[in-house]
Design a protein around this motif. Sequence first.
Motif, short mmCIF file in Angstrom:
data_model
loop_
_atom_site.label_atom_id
_atom_site.label_comp_id
_atom_site.label_asym_id
_atom_site.label_seq_id
_atom_site.Cartn_x
_atom_site.Cartn_y
_atom_site.Cartn_z
N THR A 1 2.25 9.68 -2.78
CA THR A 1 0.91 9.17 -2.47
C THR A 1 -0.13 9.75 -3.42
OG1 THR A 1 1.47 8.86 -0.14
CG2 THR A 1 -0.87 9.06 -0.70
N VAL A 2 -0.09 11.05 -3.61
CA VAL A 2 -1.04 11.71 -4.51
C VAL A 2 -0.88 11.17 -5.93
CG1 VAL A 2 -1.67 13.90 -5.59
CG2 VAL A 2 -1.29 13.79 -3.11
N ASP A 3 0.34 11.03 -6.38
CA ASP A 3 0.58 10.50 -7.74
C ASP A 3 0.01 9.09 -7.89
OD1 ASP A 3 1.87 12.82 -8.47
OD2 ASP A 3 3.89 12.04 -8.11
N ALA A 4 0.21 8.27 -6.86
CA ALA A 4 -0.29 6.89 -6.92
C ALA A 4 -1.81 6.84 -6.92
CB ALA A 4 0.27 6.09 -5.74
N LEU A 5 -2.45 7.64 -6.06
CA LEU A 5 -3.90 7.61 -5.96
C LEU A 5 -4.56 8.17 -7.22
CD1 LEU A 5 -4.43 8.69 -2.23
CD2 LEU A 5 -4.54 6.38 -3.20
N ARG A 6 -3.87 9.06 -7.91
CA ARG A 6 -4.41 9.59 -9.16
C ARG A 6 -4.53 8.52 -10.24
NH1 ARG A 6 -1.09 15.32 -9.50
NH2 ARG A 6 -2.71 16.66 -8.58
N GLU A 7 -3.83 7.42 -10.06
CA GLU A 7 -3.88 6.33 -11.04
C GLU A 7 -5.05 5.38 -10.80
OE1 GLU A 7 -1.90 6.17 -13.73
OE2 GLU A 7 -1.18 8.12 -13.00
N ARG B 1 -8.99 -2.12 0.63
CA ARG B 1 -7.98 -3.04 0.11
C ARG B 1 -7.26 -2.45 -1.10
NH1 ARG B 1 -8.37 -6.06 -4.11
NH2 ARG B 1 -10.66 -5.93 -4.17
N VAL B 2 -8.02 -1.83 -2.01
CA VAL B 2 -7.42 -1.26 -3.22
C VAL B 2 -6.47 -0.11 -2.87
CG1 VAL B 2 -7.92 0.01 -5.35
CG2 VAL B 2 -9.31 -1.98 -4.73
N VAL B 3 -6.87 0.76 -1.95
CA VAL B 3 -6.01 1.89 -1.57
C VAL B 3 -4.73 1.38 -0.90
CG1 VAL B 3 -5.81 3.93 -0.08
CG2 VAL B 3 -7.89 3.55 -1.42
N ARG B 4 -4.87 0.39 -0.04
CA ARG B 4 -3.67 -0.18 0.60
C ARG B 4 -2.72 -0.77 -0.44
NH1 ARG B 4 -3.96 -2.01 6.33
NH2 ARG B 4 -2.53 -3.63 5.58
N GLU B 5 -3.28 -1.52 -1.38
CA GLU B 5 -2.44 -2.12 -2.43
C GLU B 5 -1.77 -1.05 -3.29
OE1 GLU B 5 -5.10 -4.65 -4.53
OE2 GLU B 5 -5.05 -6.26 -3.02
N THR B 6 -2.51 0.02 -3.57
CA THR B 6 -1.96 1.10 -4.39
C THR B 6 -0.76 1.76 -3.72
OG1 THR B 6 -4.13 1.52 -5.41
CG2 THR B 6 -2.51 3.31 -5.51
N LEU B 7 -0.90 2.04 -2.42
CA LEU B 7 0.21 2.64 -1.69
C LEU B 7 1.40 1.69 -1.59
CD1 LEU B 7 -1.59 4.54 1.23
CD2 LEU B 7 -0.89 5.39 -1.01
N SER B 8 1.12 0.41 -1.37
CA SER B 8 2.21 -0.57 -1.28
C SER B 8 2.98 -0.66 -2.59
CB SER B 8 1.65 -1.94 -0.90
OG SER B 8 1.09 -1.92 0.40
N GLN B 9 2.26 -0.66 -3.70
CA GLN B 9 2.91 -0.75 -5.01
C GLN B 9 3.74 0.50 -5.31
OE1 GLN B 9 -0.42 -1.52 -7.57
NE2 GLN B 9 -0.74 -3.58 -6.74
N ALA B 10 3.35 1.64 -4.70
CA ALA B 10 4.12 2.87 -4.88
C ALA B 10 5.25 2.99 -3.85
CB ALA B 10 3.19 4.08 -4.78
#
Length: 574
Positions: A123-129, A87-96
């Motif tokens: 994607t990499v930039d978002a996941l690094r957060e 859920r967190v990864v999906r939300e992170t990508l959506s927000q980016a």
Amino acid sequence: MRIASALRSSLVRSSARAYLARRLTVEQKLWIRRLRWREHPWQHRQRRLRRELAARRGGDPVLVSGRPAKILTGPFDARAELFTSLRVVRETLSQAHVEFVELPRLEDWAPTLCIRAGDLGRTVDALRELPTTEGWCLEYTDLQGRKIAAPAVEQRLPKIAGVRAYRRLLGPNGRQLSTRSEHVCVEPWDVLGPGVDRVDGSVHVEGTVHRRIQRRGELVEYFTPQAWRETVEDHGSTAHLPAPHLLRLTEPVDIVYTWVDGRDPAWQQRKRAAQGELAPEEIHATAANHSRYASRDELRYSLRSVEYYASWVNHIYLVTDRQIPEWLDTSHPKITVVDHREIFADPSVLPVFNSHAIESQLHHIEGLSEHYIYCNDDFMFLRPTCPEMFFTSNGLSKFFPSTAPLDPAPPSVRDVPVLAAAKRNRQFMVDEHRRAVTNKFKHTPHPQLRSVMSEFEASHQEMFDAVAASRFRHPMDYSIAAALYHFHAHALGRAIVGSIAYTYVDIGRQDAALLLERLKQRHDLDVVTLNDTHVDETEEDTVAARLAHFLDDRFPCPSSFEMDGPASPSSHLS
């Protein structure tokens, strides 16, 4: 030259290990192993101090072996943690503002999200957060599955074929509980240009999103532009199958435990009275010995392991003889305590002290699902599992034969009870099915189909009645649930041979402490059995302490089945 040098170095190391293995005592090997894996108490104290210092600084991540980690204070459920991470990864990508599709899969574990290759940088930039204070880590791999170091990601961005986002979750003692099964993989897929051939001889639609990594057994290879748009906009970025997959089990699966507390004075009195009616030569010496009924709190940790790695289980039934562990939360909606008197077809034969008798009646439990797994309390799950490990989706149970052959001699009082019963099972198969069996079974969980067991009893009532009335293990017993059911069901076309990664540890062995220490570091096993064939009562405290040390270390987080407070003896049902 380099290869020759490497070979020589390898031979030297191998020879050194062999030399030390021959000359070191078990205690010395244990000390060295604990030093290597930082398991000595003083090493634990150092790690705890570093974690406390990091916490005091506020906002700093806890680092274990140089990587972020989160220390858990409550229960651990790998399946629930996976869904949280997803859920967190999906939300992170959506927000980016990165479009993605969650791919269908046969199991809950290791989900994959595919993105278009051009979105990999964002994607990499978002996941690094993702917050390292929550234990988030990232791993990057290329098309060959080789890891790409984090500092080299920018330079090698076109080479990245997968980004794994996961949380390292540790118990209060620093033991890592999370596994690779809870990793969320994000894969960049290529957007195809015009004129790219399909494997069937046709041509892909321009703009098709196609996977880079070719794997056998994948359910989706590409999305046309229309399919991608519909999945993202109309189906919540999840590629749903039109119905459950043919190979996925959809029916509920229960677990049935049998348990006894041999320290219970009331139970001991009943056992002594029953033993007084026996002639000593009727049964093998191990049929009623202390080890057979010893409880070292294994059930507490076995239930923890179910919650950790098999929380897909529908319901748990605990079958006992007027006993309830005092630490057990009997109000938990997922567990029911069942007394022997509720399941024995003829309660007049009670009390019994024979697992062969008790397990022959388990299918009588009211409300039990068609698919259930019979477990002893010394079975521990060690990594995430799925129902399909134990049952096929089309209604067959699985069984796990051993490579150990059966003694060809007929059963006798000289045989240990489990061997005598195995020999009786063998003769049954010849008489009933005209088929020979030659091997024992692994000491693992036993998947069963309730309907098959009920039909088995109806067609062989005298055998079931005789086994149920056998108060102690006897040479004339059959081991119906733990062995004969599997052979019989297979002969009827209702069971097949399965595969399970398992090991057995005799905790009464002299080198058991070393074996348990090695087991702490293993991540390639589904199940372990921690059993003893015989422990002298003078050694009981030593064996119990050895086992407690391992179980506390490997399963440090209490489960939701436990009430607050320390372990204590069982309570009694009148």
